[in-house]
Design a protein around this motif. Sequence first.
Motif, short mmCIF file in Angstrom:
data_model
loop_
_atom_site.label_atom_id
_atom_site.label_comp_id
_atom_site.label_asym_id
_atom_site.label_seq_id
_atom_site.Cartn_x
_atom_site.Cartn_y
_atom_site.Cartn_z
N GLN A 1 78.75 27.60 -38.15
CA GLN A 1 78.48 28.93 -37.47
C GLN A 1 79.45 29.86 -38.13
O GLN A 1 78.79 31.19 -38.05
N GLY A 2 80.60 29.35 -38.90
CA GLY A 2 81.35 30.49 -39.34
C GLY A 2 82.63 30.82 -38.59
O GLY A 2 82.27 31.08 -37.16
N TRP A 3 83.84 31.25 -38.97
CA TRP A 3 84.93 31.49 -38.16
C TRP A 3 84.73 32.64 -37.46
O TRP A 3 85.18 32.93 -36.25
N PRO A 4 83.99 33.77 -37.74
CA PRO A 4 83.61 35.09 -37.01
C PRO A 4 82.91 34.46 -35.56
O PRO A 4 83.32 35.31 -34.44
N ALA A 5 82.30 33.65 -35.75
CA ALA A 5 81.52 33.10 -34.40
C ALA A 5 82.50 32.50 -33.48
O ALA A 5 82.52 32.83 -32.27
N LEU A 6 83.40 31.79 -34.16
CA LEU A 6 84.38 30.93 -33.27
C LEU A 6 85.54 32.04 -32.72
O LEU A 6 86.06 31.78 -31.80
N HIS A 7 85.82 33.17 -33.75
CA HIS A 7 86.48 34.32 -33.11
C HIS A 7 85.79 34.91 -31.95
O HIS A 7 86.71 35.21 -30.87
N ALA A 8 84.63 35.07 -31.91
CA ALA A 8 83.93 35.76 -30.55
C ALA A 8 83.92 34.85 -29.56
O ALA A 8 84.13 35.21 -28.39
N GLU A 9 83.85 33.29 -29.84
CA GLU A 9 84.22 32.61 -28.73
C GLU A 9 85.51 32.75 -28.07
O GLU A 9 85.69 32.64 -26.81
N LEU A 10 86.54 32.89 -28.66
CA LEU A 10 87.95 32.93 -28.47
C LEU A 10 87.95 34.09 -27.56
O LEU A 10 88.87 34.21 -26.55
N ALA A 11 87.48 35.19 -28.12
CA ALA A 11 87.54 36.50 -27.41
C ALA A 11 87.13 36.42 -25.91
O ALA A 11 87.55 37.17 -25.39
N ARG A 12 86.02 35.59 -25.62
CA ARG A 12 85.48 35.56 -24.23
C ARG A 12 86.51 34.58 -23.54
O ARG A 12 86.38 34.88 -22.24
N VAL A 13 87.42 33.61 -23.88
CA VAL A 13 88.27 33.01 -23.33
C VAL A 13 89.63 33.32 -23.44
O VAL A 13 90.54 33.08 -22.41
N LEU B 1 94.25 38.38 -33.81
CA LEU B 1 93.78 37.61 -34.97
C LEU B 1 92.61 38.24 -35.74
O LEU B 1 91.66 38.83 -35.23
N GLY B 2 92.45 37.92 -36.91
CA GLY B 2 91.33 38.34 -37.77
C GLY B 2 90.27 37.31 -37.52
O GLY B 2 90.33 36.24 -37.26
N PRO B 3 89.01 37.87 -37.78
CA PRO B 3 87.71 36.79 -37.32
C PRO B 3 87.86 35.95 -38.75
O PRO B 3 86.90 34.83 -38.07
N ASN B 4 88.39 35.95 -39.57
CA ASN B 4 88.51 34.62 -40.45
C ASN B 4 89.92 33.95 -40.68
O ASN B 4 90.19 33.37 -41.54
#
Length: 317
Positions: free
Chosen positions: A135-147, A155-158
């Motif tokens: 999915q790419g690290w930006p997608a996981l960054h978005a997931e982290l932002a939700r929790v 943190l940067g998206p990468n």
Amino acid sequence: MRPDLRLVALAGPTAAGKTAAALAIAHALDAEIVSVDSALVYRGMDIGTAKPSAAERAARPHHLIDIRDPAQPYSAAEFAGDARRLIDEIHGRGRAVLLVGGTMLYFKALFDGLDAMPPADAPLRAQIEAQAAAQGWPALHAELARVDAATAARLGPNDAQRIQRALEVFRLTGRPLSDFHAQGGARNGVQPDVFLSLEPDDRAWLHARIAQRFDAMLESGFLDEVRTLRARGDLSAQLPSMRCVGYRQAWELLDAHEARGLDTQDAPFPLHTLRERGIFATRQLAKRQLTWLRGMQRTAVPCDAPDALERLMEHLR
């Protein structure tokens, strides 16, 4: 100098001039220096980390430099424990302590304290890395932002290493990483007598310093230093040591070089690309460091002022 100064902290972004200022301050305070830098802990990584020279380290006692092999990770919690021990030992010798560095998470861990966090979980980390590959690290960054919005915001998206750890902690405990940082201070936090920070009034000044320093690293053999680390055979791009700014970019370019069937020692290497990527990554690091500092209680001194050192000293008198 004020006689009550027993614990002084000096922070700032990369290339702000902390090393030279620290030596002057440590001499004035008769202090020993405790490094607050997640890259300086690693042995064999001297050029790319701008590690203090042998002469500089001989001028005043330095601690928490060259304490880990690059294959061994080192955490903020370990730093906080080591720093607290060193502070007690140095005070026991009748000397002041000067904390110096740019790893703001380490400062926060020491000042605010940390709850005990779960150790690394290899299967879960592999699962997160597989998800990032798909999915790419930006997608996981978005997931982290939700929790864990507080951690994601800094943190940067990468920023793969820190995103991975934050998600790992949340999935293991159901608690955001920021919650661990917030809860521990009353028990084991350490408060400095003075917390100073070198910060530029003109960001262009810092950018020029970053470029000059990276050029000096390249001229001093930085690429050969990375080649030597790769030749060991037990290091990889996934280790925290090799994710340090500059090392990560060099490792990726050497990987690409080898993928084309080129000898990394003899074939022409795109130093200009390494320079561009390394300087850009260092500027992004400095930006994150300054963002951290804006949220901390500190006394900022413009590092681009001609009298920056005198201004620092004035705050200690």
